[in-house]
Motif scaffolding. Structure first.
Motif, short mmCIF file in Angstrom:
data_model
loop_
_atom_site.label_atom_id
_atom_site.label_comp_id
_atom_site.label_asym_id
_atom_site.label_seq_id
_atom_site.Cartn_x
_atom_site.Cartn_y
_atom_site.Cartn_z
N ALA A 101 42.13 -22.26 -34.47
CA ALA A 101 40.69 -22.04 -34.07
C ALA A 101 39.58 -23.20 -34.64
O ALA A 101 39.85 -23.49 -35.85
N ARG A 102 38.75 -23.73 -33.87
CA ARG A 102 37.65 -24.43 -34.69
C ARG A 102 36.62 -23.78 -35.11
O ARG A 102 36.19 -22.64 -34.68
N GLY A 103 36.00 -24.46 -36.35
CA GLY A 103 34.90 -23.73 -36.79
C GLY A 103 34.32 -24.38 -37.99
O GLY A 103 34.86 -25.28 -38.49
N PHE A 153 39.42 -21.62 -40.40
CA PHE A 153 40.07 -20.06 -40.55
C PHE A 153 41.62 -20.27 -41.31
O PHE A 153 42.43 -19.29 -40.89
N GLU A 185 30.63 -20.45 -38.90
CA GLU A 185 31.56 -19.54 -38.13
C GLU A 185 32.50 -18.60 -39.29
O GLU A 185 32.57 -17.48 -39.02
N ALA A 194 30.35 -16.21 -40.98
CA ALA A 194 30.28 -14.73 -39.89
C ALA A 194 31.51 -14.21 -39.94
O ALA A 194 31.37 -12.78 -39.93
N GLN A 226 38.67 -20.48 -28.62
CA GLN A 226 39.65 -21.38 -29.39
C GLN A 226 40.44 -22.07 -28.44
O GLN A 226 40.90 -23.23 -28.55
N LEU A 286 36.09 -24.74 -28.95
CA LEU A 286 34.63 -24.65 -29.31
C LEU A 286 34.68 -24.11 -30.73
O LEU A 286 35.16 -23.07 -30.81
N ALA A 287 33.86 -24.67 -31.55
CA ALA A 287 33.75 -23.83 -33.00
C ALA A 287 33.00 -22.41 -32.66
O ALA A 287 31.80 -22.49 -32.17
N CYS A 288 33.50 -21.45 -33.17
CA CYS A 288 33.00 -20.12 -32.79
C CYS A 288 33.85 -19.16 -33.80
O CYS A 288 34.93 -19.34 -34.32
N GLY A 289 32.88 -18.30 -34.29
CA GLY A 289 33.45 -17.25 -35.16
C GLY A 289 32.62 -15.77 -34.81
O GLY A 289 31.41 -15.65 -34.50
N HIS A 308 29.08 -16.18 -33.34
CA HIS A 308 28.39 -17.31 -33.87
C HIS A 308 29.05 -18.77 -33.14
O HIS A 308 30.15 -18.71 -33.04
N LEU A 309 28.18 -19.16 -32.49
CA LEU A 309 28.90 -20.44 -31.77
C LEU A 309 28.17 -21.67 -32.50
O LEU A 309 26.90 -21.68 -32.80
N SER A 310 28.85 -22.93 -32.50
CA SER A 310 28.26 -24.07 -32.84
C SER A 310 28.43 -25.11 -31.54
O SER A 310 29.10 -25.73 -31.56
N TRP A 331 35.64 -15.28 -28.98
CA TRP A 331 36.51 -15.88 -29.86
C TRP A 331 37.79 -16.63 -29.21
O TRP A 331 38.00 -17.73 -29.42
#
Lengths: 416, 436
Positions: B167-169, B158, B173, B176, A327, A331-334, A264-266, A323
């Protein structure tokens, strides 16, 4: 000011935030037990009352180890009742109700989740409890609350969830709306009830008395501070009720396949510089199509970027690679995890998310531990969920000072 | 005699927030609901996402909603107005009962004012990206030297320890990562089509608010503050425990069940007369099933022997769903809800945003609060999650305008000299209008 009576914790252990708080737990199923679990996990002494022989209905709900149903092995029950003491008490007979009133004098908090009107019928309504203990905080959790036209309506999670307005945001527009997984809405209501207990306790110090708190699961859904409340206000602002519609894809935003799963990306139009840095294509900032900010919201351009540039790059990288690289560029990512992935994830492990419970019947069970970290007064696992009636004698002799003979008599009479 | 009403529980608690969308401002809005005085720290140079996605939306953006776009741009009467940051819905929804002060944390004067402000408060709520906060020097280690008994609530997708601590989210995110997204919806087929529901933000803000009061309770006993580390993804994991336990106990990776239930059938969402009108029905046991059969007049299909046990109904759930949908389709959802509830069957209508606000049940219980805002007019805002007896007195302030409380904070709270404050205004280190 002293919120609750402190007693010394175990040697070498940090105190829990709620050490010394005494809670009488009359709840069953999910919302109520999750509320009292949160209190117990942060230090409160919670006595869970169950119906003799039968117990909490959650004992009949899975998952079970090896898929074999067993009253003492329900994963749901074991999770929702950690750190509580258990007592089987028959509230249908007078003596049982008397014992309950004794416990109400002992307690700081009573939490119940019967159908509205049940406590009154048992002679245990707020006015009786208040008479027994003026400082008592009583929290009632029910489907629709203790008042209003739906008070006595029947419900289950899907109904409250759907009536609360969120399901319009899920599913595909050409199919029926769908609920979230597991029992998240019911547990969400439980955490709200726990907050209600805490605020009432905080206020009790100033007021010198308790109160009766009425939590409606339906309202916890209608007021859930995800997109629901925002959409409720948005509909009033514009007079426009949003139709259910196909998922809108924005630039590098949403779920995308990658080499070994989904990610998942924003990214969004504004964060495009991070996206191109991630994929090593920073020259695209000057690109005639993707460069201009105004182009980046154009659905055709979004589609072109996502399909022809982003996706081929993602397909060459694993979930973990994407991911970690995201980081590094901010970038927002999960990663899109299945339950098994969650259990194996290094981030959760390093944060100490899991707790291992040793239970006399169910054996070793790994489950989520603390929902948040209080650094100075941490979450702790002091005991597993009680077996049915496990602490009958302990509670009656310790908390209520009955003799062993009296306890034996209660047992013969079917009170416990 | 008990008093007729009480003051709100967190009266006398002051909270400073430094937040962006969503979990941060929602945490402090919960604390405000419970009586805390919340002061929102904002920057006119870098107005954060909590006041809308853009400072000056164009006409296309304002109307994008009607073209299938997002609701973030839902401005009253489809007009962004001269100060969209005061009018936009993503701000309005969390802005009530808050005060707004502006300062520039990247300037010495701003940092100094921020630290002075911290000294007057009990708690700081932050959800800026962990690296941004560190870069500003707003770590707990440093701030506790400023205010030793500070309670600091730090929120990130997180969390603040472990491998992803930088980490950004956003909520999506975290959902997920926690397995929430993979477990909702019809099946894996639409994994790519799951709209952002921001559930992790609701879960995380409730965890954060609960942690905040627990820390207040503790501080009332021993006078010490602490750091509260909130991970949106941990918060969601806690709520998904049963599914995760199945993985732990049985090595089973659950997949989305749609509206099906592992032990109940029928259990689902059925179409009704009208556009996008649906009814939920959940048959919990044999008694509910008999009541349902009675309510629909015992048609032949309900009499099949297989359907008389829970096991048989689970095995035949698709057939039941098809028959039930054929029946519900020609009826009004509300009428069916009354009929089924009257017969003892759990049933409820799907409510859209208007239905929820207009629900007689919710209205009677007074969940939504009428509020008038100078720039948006009168609307119903979500209220407190529970009702108390004896009731509490509550006077609600409309969502704060940018910098609305600058005078009060600088002059009354921080005791700034008139000349100092005038200098800050002149140099645009304090203001009521975004500078970019």
């Amino acid at each position: 000011m002293s919120m609750v009576k402190q007693h010394s914790g175990q040697a070498g252990k940090s105190p829990g935030a709620l050490d010394g708080l005494k809670v009488l737990d009359l709840t069953q199923h999910i919302s109520g037990p999750y509320c009292t679990k949160l209190l117990a996990d942060y230090g409160a002494d919670v006595i869970k009352i169950e119906k003799p022989e039968v117990g909490d209905i959650a004992r009949q709900m899975g998952p079970f180890p090896g898929n074999h149903p067993h009253r003492e092995k329900s994963g749901l029950f074991l999770y929702l009742n950690t750190n509580k003491r258990g007592m089987a008490l028959n509230l249908k007979i007078e003596k049982g109700r008397q014992l309950l009133l004794h416990l109400a004098r002992w307690a700081d908090v009573v939490v119940e989740s019967f159908k509205p009107g049940t406590m009154e019928r048992l002679g245990l309504g707020y006015s009786s409890l208040e008479k027994a203990n003026k400082k008592l905080v009583v929290v009632s959790i029910s489907n629709f609350g203790q008042s209003g036209p739906y008070r006595d309506s029947l419900a289950s999670e899907i109904i409250e969830h759907g009536m609360g307005g969120s399901l319009r945001a899920t599913g595909m527009p050409d199919r029926e709306p769908t609920k979230y997984g597991a029992h998240v809405a019911l547990q969400q209501a439980g955490s709200i009830a726990a907050a209600a207990v805490m605020t009432a306790l905080f206020a009790r110090e100033r007021r010198g008395r308790g109160e009766h708190v009425d939590v409606s699961i339906f309202e916890t859904q209608a007021g859930s501070q995800d997109r629901r409340t925002t959409m409720t206000l948005a509909a009033q602002h514009t007079g426009y009720v949003f139709p259910r519609r196909p998922m809108q894809f924005a630039l590098a935003t949403g779920t995308f396949p990658c080499a070994d799963g989904y990610i998942h990306l924003s990214g969004s139009a504004a964060r495009f510089p991070y996206t191109v840095k991630l994929i090593g294509r920073e020259e695209l900032l000057q690109h005639p199509t993707f460069g201009p900010m105004s182009n980046r919201s154009d659905p055709r351009i979004v589609e072109e970027f996502n399909q022809t540039i982003l996706l081929p790059w993602l397909m060459q990288h694993t979930m973990q690679e994407v991911w970690h690289m995201a980081q590094a560029v901010g970038l927002a990512c999960g990663p899109m995890y299945t339950p098994k992935d969650v259990m194996n994830d290094k981030t959760f492990r390093a944060r100490g998310v899991w707790a291992t419970v040793e239970h006399p019947e169910a054996g070793t069970v790994v489950m989520p531990g603390r929902p948040f970290i209080l650094h100075r007064t941490p979450w702790s696992l002091r005991r597993p969920a009680p077996t049915l009636g496990q602490h009958n004698k302990e509670v009656l002799t310790d908390a209520l000072r009955y003799s062993s003979e009296e306890v034996a008599r209660f047992r013969r009479l079917g009170v416990i | 005699m008990p008093p007729a009403t009480f003051a709100l529980p967190l009266r006398n608690v002051r909270v400073v927030e430094l937040t962006t969308v969503w979990a941060g401002p929602f945490t402090s809005s919960l604390l405000a609901d419970w009586g805390a005085e919340v002061i929102r720290v904002e920057s006119t140079r870098n107005l954060l996402g909590g006041r809308g996605p853009v400072l000056a939306p164009n006409a296309a953006m304002v109307n994008s909603l009607r073209a299938g776009g997002e609701f973030y741009f839902a401005y009253p009467n489809w007009e962004a107005g001269e100060r969209p940051w005061n009018r936009c819905v993503v701000f309005q929804v969390h802005g009530k009962d808050k005060r707004s002060v502006t300062l520039e944390l990247t300037e010495p004067e701003g940092m100094s004012a921020f630290e002075d402000l911290l000294l007057t408060c009990d708690m700081l709520v932050v959800n800026l990206a962990p690296d941004s906060l560190d870069a500003l020097g707003l770590t707990y280690e440093r701030l506790r030297r400023v205010k030793p008994d500070l309670i600091m609530v730090r929120i990130a997708a997180f969390g603040h320890t472990g491998k992803a601590k930088q980490a950004r989210g956003l909520g999506a995110e975290a959902e997920a990562h926690a397995g929430f997204t993979a477990l909702r919806g019809h099946s894996e087929v639409d994994l790519l089509f799951k709209d952002n529901v921001a559930f992790a933000d609701a879960a995380g803000s409730m965890s954060a608010a609960l942690g905040a009061i627990s820390a207040l309770v503790q501080r009332a006993q021993d006078g010490k503050g602490q750091l509260i580390d909130i991970s949106l993804s941990d918060a969601v994991v806690s709520l998904l425990a049963p599914a995760l336990l199945d993985a732990a106990m049985n090595n089973r990776a659950q997949t989305p069940l749609g509206n099906a239930h592992s032990a109940m059938a029928p259990h689902g969402c059925y179409p009704c007369k009208g556009d996008d009108r649906w009814l939920f029905i959940a048959v919990r046991n044999d008694g509910d099933w008999r009541n349902l059969c009675e309510a629909i007049g015992h048609p032949a299909w309900t009499r099949a022997q297989a359907l008389q046990s829970a096991f048989g109904r689970l095995r035949n759930r698709q057939t039941i769903d098809e028959h039930l949908a054929d029946w519900t389709r020609s009826h009004d959802a509300h009428a069916l809800m009354s009929l089924l509830q009257g017969c003892g069957v759990p049933a409820g209508v799907l409510m859209n945003e208007r239905d929820v606000v207009e629900s007689p049940h919710i209205a009677e219980r007074g969940f939504f609060l009428p509020l008038r805002h100078r720039e948006t007019g009168s609307h119903l805002y979500p209220g407190t999650f529970w009702k108390s007896t004896p009731p509490v007195t509550r006077i609600v302030r409309a969502p704060c305008e940018l910098g609305e409380d600058n005078d009060w904070v600088y002059k009354n709270l921080l005791g700034a000299l008139e000349s100092t404050y005038a200098g800050l205004l002149r140099r645009k280190l304090v203001g009521t209008t975004p500078q970019s």
